[in-house]
Design an enzyme around this catalytic site. Structure first.
Site, PDB file in Angstrom:
ATOM      1  N   GLY A   1      15.122  23.648  29.121  1.00 23.28           N
ATOM      2  CA  GLY A   1      16.059  23.572  28.012  1.00 23.28           C
ATOM      3  C   GLY A   1      16.409  22.164  27.597  1.00 23.28           C
ATOM      4  O   GLY A   1      17.272  21.966  26.749  1.00 23.28           O
TER       5      GLY A   1
ATOM      6  N   GLU B   1      12.064  30.496  25.136  1.00 19.78           N
ATOM      7  CA  GLU B   1      11.135  30.287  26.256  1.00 19.78           C
ATOM      8  C   GLU B   1      11.294  31.401  27.290  1.00 19.78           C
ATOM      9  O   GLU B   1      10.308  31.947  27.801  1.00 19.78           O
ATOM     10  CB  GLU B   1      11.403  28.925  26.917  1.00 19.78           C
ATOM     11  CG  GLU B   1      11.037  27.760  26.014  1.00 19.78           C
ATOM     12  CD  GLU B   1      11.474  26.404  26.554  1.00 19.78           C
ATOM     13  OE1 GLU B   1      10.954  25.394  26.065  1.00 19.78           O
ATOM     14  OE2 GLU B   1      12.335  26.348  27.446  1.00 19.78           O
TER      15      GLU B   1
ATOM     16  N   LYS C   1       9.178  15.670  37.999  1.00 17.47           N
ATOM     17  CA  LYS C   1       9.997  16.879  37.783  1.00 17.47           C
ATOM     18  C   LYS C   1      10.206  17.692  39.059  1.00 17.47           C
ATOM     19  O   LYS C   1      11.013  18.605  39.078  1.00 17.47           O
ATOM     20  CB  LYS C   1       9.329  17.782  36.722  1.00 17.47           C
ATOM     21  CG  LYS C   1       8.966  17.104  35.414  1.00 17.47           C
ATOM     22  CD  LYS C   1      10.183  16.744  34.603  1.00 17.47           C
ATOM     23  CE  LYS C   1       9.868  16.178  33.242  1.00 17.47           C
ATOM     24  NZ  LYS C   1       9.311  17.115  32.302  1.00 17.47           N
TER      25      LYS C   1
HETATM   26  C1  5RP Z   1      12.289  22.629  26.267  1.00 18.38           C
HETATM   27  C2  5RP Z   1      11.900  22.657  27.694  1.00 18.38           C
HETATM   28  C3  5RP Z   1      10.821  21.740  28.130  1.00 18.38           C
HETATM   29  O1  5RP Z   1       9.850  22.476  28.802  1.00 18.38           O
HETATM   30  C4  5RP Z   1      11.374  20.710  29.063  1.00 18.38           C
HETATM   31  O2  5RP Z   1      12.464  20.071  28.428  1.00 18.38           O
HETATM   32  C5  5RP Z   1      10.307  19.683  29.467  1.00 18.38           C
HETATM   33  O3  5RP Z   1      10.011  18.886  28.380  1.00 18.38           O
HETATM   34  P1  5RP Z   1       8.934  17.714  28.455  1.00 18.38           P
HETATM   35  O4  5RP Z   1       7.604  18.363  28.624  1.00 18.38           O
HETATM   36  O5  5RP Z   1       9.088  17.023  27.126  1.00 18.38           O
HETATM   37  O6  5RP Z   1       9.290  16.813  29.604  1.00 18.38           O
HETATM   38  O7  5RP Z   1      12.431  23.400  28.490  1.00 18.38           O
HETATM   39  O8  5RP Z   1      13.384  23.461  26.013  1.00 18.38           O
END
Ligand code: 5RP
Length: 220
Positions: A95, A103, A121
């Site tokens: 999010g 999602e 992550k």
């Molecule tokens: C969007 C999400 C994305 O998956 C999350 O924020 C990861 O983003 P990124 O790939 O830009 O790091 O949940 O709502």
């Protein structure tokens, strides 16, 4: 390798999970964008895609990939998306882009959730990334009080409206020892649309980009 190079590397690895002749569920964010760009190279081998946001829909359509409405399909073999945090059980916080409601809906239909992340992550415990909670606008203050009572510090995401016309409260400082319990608890607050914990339906596969290559982790 830069973080973007890691994101691209893992996104391209996820193409191996795309089922030919089928519709694919597609997430949102910068890692998902790399996946969409990769998907374009094999667009003649898929029926099309179900996007999880207006932004991903635009990017898919820009590549000439056919879009499907989730209501019009019976099944979705695979959903590919990024995450803001992911733990060893493959529970996630999502999010960061404010798209967690759609999602979560697309992920709920998919048989397999393939999460694509760079190594930054992966965490031992979820919660350093502020938990995004989508709220109905008129419930914002009341939901914020309830989230504060849970020990969090909700901050309104300024100037942001979700694809569903709602607001996001980013909740800082939560101790997420039990992600399933907290996901259930927050979803029970009146006025909450969806929270960004994906623990009840976590990822099935994590593709994790590290400087030495892409690791594959399966849900236990
Ligand atoms: C969007 C999400 C994305 O998956 C999350 O924020 C990861 O983003 P990124 O790939 O830009 O790091 O949940 O709502």
């Amino acid at each position: 390798m830069t973080q973007d190079e890691l994101k691209q590397q893992v996104a391209l690895k996820a193409l191996e999970y795309v089922v030919e002749g089928a519709i694919i569920g597609v997430g949102t964010g910068s890692t998902a964008n790399f996946f969409i760009d990769g998907l374009a190279t094999m667009k003649d081998r898929i029926l099309g895609a179900v996007p999880s946001s207006e932004a991903s829909a635009r990017r898919l359509a820009g590549h000439g990939i056919k879009l499907f409405d989730l209501n019009d399909i019976q099944e979705l073999p695979v959903y590919v998306d990024g995450a803001d945090e992911i733990d060893a059980s493959l529970a996630m916080i999502k999010g960061g882009g404010g798209a967690q409601t759609r999602e979560k809906i697309v992920a709920a239909v998919a048989r397999q959730f393939v999460c694509i992340c760079d190594a930054s992550k992966k965490v031992a415990q979820l919660g350093r990334f502020p938990l995004p909670v989508e709220v109905i606008p008129m419930a914002r203050a009341q939901v914020a009080r309830e989230l504060a009572a849970l020990g969090g510090r909700p901050v309104l995401r300024e100037g942001f409206v979700t694809d569903n016309g709602n607001l996001i409260l980013d909740v800082h400082g939560l101790q997420i020892a039990d992600p399933v319990a907290l996901e259930t608890r927050i979803d029970g607050i009146v006025g909450v649309v969806t929270n960004g914990l994906f623990a009840k339906r976590g990822a099935d596969v994590l593709l994790l980009a590290t400087p030495t290559g892409v690791e594959t982790h399966q849900r236990a």
